[in-house]
Structures are given as C-alpha cells and as structure tokens.
Design a protein around this motif. Sequence first.
Motif, PDB file in Angstrom:
ATOM      1  N   TYR B  35      41.843  39.307  50.188  1.00  0.00           N
ATOM      2  CA  TYR B  35      41.014  39.213  48.841  1.00  0.00           C
ATOM      3  C   TYR B  35      39.650  38.900  49.142  1.00  0.00           C
ATOM      4  CZ  TYR B  35      45.622  39.222  46.498  1.00  0.00           C
ATOM      5  OH  TYR B  35      46.911  39.810  45.911  1.00  0.00           O
ATOM      6  N   GLN B  36      38.733  39.066  48.243  1.00  0.00           N
ATOM      7  CA  GLN B  36      37.317  38.736  48.363  1.00  0.00           C
ATOM      8  C   GLN B  36      37.058  37.911  47.364  1.00  0.00           C
ATOM      9  OE1 GLN B  36      34.108  41.308  46.906  1.00  0.00           O
ATOM     10  NE2 GLN B  36      33.313  40.972  48.974  1.00  0.00           N
ATOM     11  N   GLN B  37      36.657  36.564  47.212  1.00  0.00           N
ATOM     12  CA  GLN B  37      35.995  35.758  46.230  1.00  0.00           C
ATOM     13  C   GLN B  37      34.321  35.635  46.308  1.00  0.00           C
ATOM     14  OE1 GLN B  37      37.595  31.514  46.159  1.00  0.00           O
ATOM     15  NE2 GLN B  37      37.572  31.780  43.894  1.00  0.00           N
ATOM     16  N   SER B  38      33.897  36.030  45.064  1.00  0.00           N
ATOM     17  CA  SER B  38      32.522  35.980  45.150  1.00  0.00           C
ATOM     18  C   SER B  38      32.186  35.491  43.539  1.00  0.00           C
ATOM     19  CB  SER B  38      31.805  37.401  45.170  1.00  0.00           C
ATOM     20  OG  SER B  38      32.043  38.367  44.305  1.00  0.00           O
ATOM     21  N   LEU B  39      30.836  35.008  43.531  1.00  0.00           N
ATOM     22  CA  LEU B  39      30.486  34.243  42.127  1.00  0.00           C
ATOM     23  C   LEU B  39      30.542  35.369  41.074  1.00  0.00           C
ATOM     24  CD1 LEU B  39      27.831  31.573  43.460  1.00  0.00           C
ATOM     25  CD2 LEU B  39      30.148  31.273  42.208  1.00  0.00           C
ATOM     26  N   ASP B  40      30.056  36.570  41.696  1.00  0.00           N
ATOM     27  CA  ASP B  40      29.691  37.482  40.583  1.00  0.00           C
ATOM     28  C   ASP B  40      30.968  38.389  40.292  1.00  0.00           C
ATOM     29  OD1 ASP B  40      27.952  40.041  42.499  1.00  0.00           O
ATOM     30  OD2 ASP B  40      29.485  38.614  43.073  1.00  0.00           O
ATOM     31  N   GLN B  41      31.929  38.681  41.305  1.00  0.00           N
ATOM     32  CA  GLN B  41      33.061  39.402  41.124  1.00  0.00           C
ATOM     33  C   GLN B  41      34.281  38.858  41.055  1.00  0.00           C
ATOM     34  OE1 GLN B  41      33.036  42.893  40.942  1.00  0.00           O
ATOM     35  NE2 GLN B  41      30.608  42.853  40.999  1.00  0.00           N
ATOM     36  N   GLY B  42      34.378  37.318  41.294  1.00  0.00           N
ATOM     37  CA  GLY B  42      35.661  36.439  41.134  1.00  0.00           C
ATOM     38  C   GLY B  42      36.486  36.863  42.443  1.00  0.00           C
ATOM     39  N   LEU B  43      37.926  36.944  42.186  1.00  0.00           N
ATOM     40  CA  LEU B  43      38.760  37.177  43.081  1.00  0.00           C
ATOM     41  C   LEU B  43      39.350  38.660  43.043  1.00  0.00           C
ATOM     42  CD1 LEU B  43      41.113  34.137  43.142  1.00  0.00           C
ATOM     43  CD2 LEU B  43      40.254  35.355  45.383  1.00  0.00           C
ATOM     44  N   GLN B  44      38.958  39.535  44.007  1.00  0.00           N
ATOM     45  CA  GLN B  44      39.399  40.701  44.003  1.00  0.00           C
ATOM     46  C   GLN B  44      40.393  41.196  45.343  1.00  0.00           C
ATOM     47  OE1 GLN B  44      37.032  44.044  42.563  1.00  0.00           O
ATOM     48  NE2 GLN B  44      35.302  42.819  42.213  1.00  0.00           N
ATOM     49  N   PHE B  45      41.116  41.802  45.103  1.00  0.00           N
ATOM     50  CA  PHE B  45      42.116  42.336  45.955  1.00  0.00           C
ATOM     51  C   PHE B  45      41.416  43.644  46.925  1.00  0.00           C
ATOM     52  CE2 PHE B  45      45.941  43.875  47.940  1.00  0.00           C
ATOM     53  CZ  PHE B  45      45.990  45.270  48.119  1.00  0.00           C
TER      54      PHE B  45
END
Lengths: 117, 115
Positions: B35-45
């Motif tokens: 998962y990727q967690q970024s400020l603009d996209q949130g938590l994404q699989f």
Amino acid sequence: AQSVTQLGSHVSVSEGALVLLRCNYSSSVPPYLFWYVQYPNQGLQLLLKYTSAATLVKGINGFEAEFKKSETSFHLTKPSAHMSDAAEYFCAVSLNAGGTSYGKLTFGQGTILTVHP
Amino acid sequence: DSGVTQTPKHLITATGQRVTLRCSPRSGDLSVYWYQQSLDQGLQFLIQYYNGEERAKGNILERFSAQQFPDLHSELNLSSLELGDSALYFCASSASPGLGLETQYFGPGTRLLVL
C-alpha cells in the motif's frame, strides 16, 4: 467498486467523553468492514472487523462498531476516551470472495482523534 | 509488533533514481500486500502476491513493480522516481490468498522522500 467515506477528518473529545467516528461505505456486494488505528510513526493495527456474523462488533481497547446495512454505515464508538486513544483511525472495506477484489482493502481518508485532558 | 518487517525505514533519493523496498511477512503468512500512503491520495492498495504469484493489482504505476520470492519475502521496485512518489509505503501480510475477511497485519512502513 467499493468506497469508504469517513465524515470528519478531525475529531476532538475530552478525556472520559464518548468517541464517535463515522464511516459510510458503498459496495455492490455484501462487504467486509474494518477499523484500523495508526499511531504516529507506526503501521496500522486492526481494531475490529465485521465479517457478517454479528452486526455489533467488539474490538480491542474498548472500541466497538455496529454494521447498519440500511444506513450503509459502520461507525466506531468508545464510551470513554483515554489520552492513549489519540491517533488516526481508518475505516476500510473489502469484498467477499464472490467479488474480484480478493483481499484488497479500500480505505477511507482517515480521522485524526485528539483527546484533551 | 505485528511481525511484519520492512527495510529500510527511511529512504531519501533523487528524481529519476530507482529504489527497492523490502518486506518480510509474518511467519506462516503466504500473502503480501503493498500500500502507498500519501497526503493527497491517502492509503491506496498497490498489489498483492500469494505464494509467489501476483494475485491482485490496484493503482500501481507502470514504473513500479513487485515480486515475491520463494522464501516469501517481497520487494517493491520503484523506478524513474518523481517528486510525487514521496510517500509512506506499507507492506501487509495475511495467511490466506485474499478472501476478503482475513486480517492484514501491517509493517511499520518505509518512508520515501524523493528530492
């Protein structure tokens, strides 16, 4: 496709007060629902999950959540907040094996809980 | 401690570079998720592997790739890095191939900063 909406990016409560974090989901098939907590500089930890057994789910640290199909909601509550509850909370949905998303979790945007003394 | 380990904890690199993030799942778990967690996209699989095979794919860029090795550890390769790739990358593991109801155990994450 499934999605999750968490109402309120920040919630602030006093120590001892009720905690209510809101989560609404959208899913074309019966969902599985999760609440995770993230403490600063740490990974996510599972608080509780709904897997279609009981609609009222009890989790760790005194948290519980109720699955309401008619409202497409899975709100997280705790009767009395503690300072140690301050963290970011994420609601997530996954599809059952009948869907094609397997174990993929779709997360809400998160709610930061602040607890005041 | 979830039992999932990720290395390195922090990574600072420049645009255009390539990095490799490593994940070791909990003992006995066969599934690994990224998962990727970024400020603009949130938590994404991003992607899931089960016992060495790709199981599900999410919003993973073509510049990114992953694999799971016979010892079940997994690596996420990020190439031609851009500023927007700066994020926290989590690995999670579970015992089953992904039936939807299993608990995913998350590692502490790798924080990537692209300058």
